[in-house]
Write an enzyme that holds these catalytic residues in place. Sequence first.
Site, short mmCIF file in Angstrom:
data_model
loop_
_atom_site.label_atom_id
_atom_site.label_comp_id
_atom_site.label_asym_id
_atom_site.label_seq_id
_atom_site.Cartn_x
_atom_site.Cartn_y
_atom_site.Cartn_z
N ASN A 38 2.22 12.23 93.45
CA ASN A 38 0.91 11.82 92.96
C ASN A 38 -0.15 12.90 93.16
O ASN A 38 0.14 13.99 93.66
CB ASN A 38 0.51 10.51 93.62
CG ASN A 38 1.25 9.32 93.02
OD1 ASN A 38 0.91 8.85 91.94
ND2 ASN A 38 2.28 8.85 93.70
N HIS A 70 15.33 8.24 97.85
CA HIS A 70 14.75 6.90 97.88
C HIS A 70 13.77 6.71 99.05
O HIS A 70 13.73 5.66 99.68
CB HIS A 70 15.85 5.84 97.96
CG HIS A 70 16.76 5.84 96.77
ND1 HIS A 70 16.48 5.16 95.61
CD2 HIS A 70 17.96 6.47 96.57
CE1 HIS A 70 17.47 5.35 94.75
NE2 HIS A 70 18.36 6.14 95.29
N ALA A 99 5.76 17.65 113.61
CA ALA A 99 6.70 18.73 113.35
C ALA A 99 8.00 18.50 114.12
O ALA A 99 8.00 18.14 115.28
CB ALA A 99 6.09 20.07 113.73
#
Length: 298
Positions: A38, A70, A99
């Site tokens: 997006n 997924h 991280a």
Amino acid sequence: MNICSFVSDNAILSKETNIGNGVLVNQGAIIDNFVEINDEVVVNIGASVSHHSKIGKDSFLAPKYTIAGHVEVGESVFIGANATIINNIKIGNNSIIAAGSVITNDVSENVMGSSNGIGYSICEKLLKEGNVVIGFSRSSNSKLFDIAELHNAKYKFYQVDLSQTIDAVRVFKDLLDELNEKITHVCMINNAATIDPIKMIGEWDCDEISYAVSLNIHTSIMFINEFVKFTRDKAYEKVIINISSGMAQKSIKGWAMYGISKALLDRITISVAHEQLEQKNPIKIFSFYPGKVDTNMQ
């Protein structure tokens, strides 16, 4: 108004990938089939996003992370370098993945990971090693008293609202005055903080700003100042550990207050460390980046 996206020449992008406006895909990134990215997402160097995954808008994805198939990443999510998210995972909005983390379970909104809270975990570990632990927070965890008894340690708790800076500092000073001269070392751990407001600058209200600054900044600074002042001439080992965050160094939309707070705490750490170099009995001070943590932040 549409904002152009940029894909590096060295990135690999499947034809079935759907990219929004203002997306940056850096060199070496690999985006697999049927991935949806997006608006205003940064996909960093060497990152990998596998098939049928979705990345919400305004998210920042650091170098060399791996997202398996997924996976659904919410909006305004920060994923740290070298993190791995396995198949069929959902990452909630406004979450932080540290991280090097390996995510094997869903992460809820506004959460930093998936454990039981760093304050409790620190106290638990110290008590199991037989230390004397003194806790400051709005509420106590009765399990800590049980752990102390089981391991012949001592746990003392002060119920204090750390956003009420003056009252909190008064209690802290009283505690320092009670310290036994026979102790061999003392460590102060600054952990209390709030992640709120999770909003863009310009959307905060005055009460939210006042609460966050008092809890995250004012009380921590005053505690550090009182600790340095009280222990200046003490010969025993003295340590301050400030619990920081990767947000001190990385910006993500909506997390400015928390990032500013942690950046300032890092700056305080550096300043104290520099000043202590010339002291006869110096304090050791550290900023610690704990990674994934699930906590109510005080």
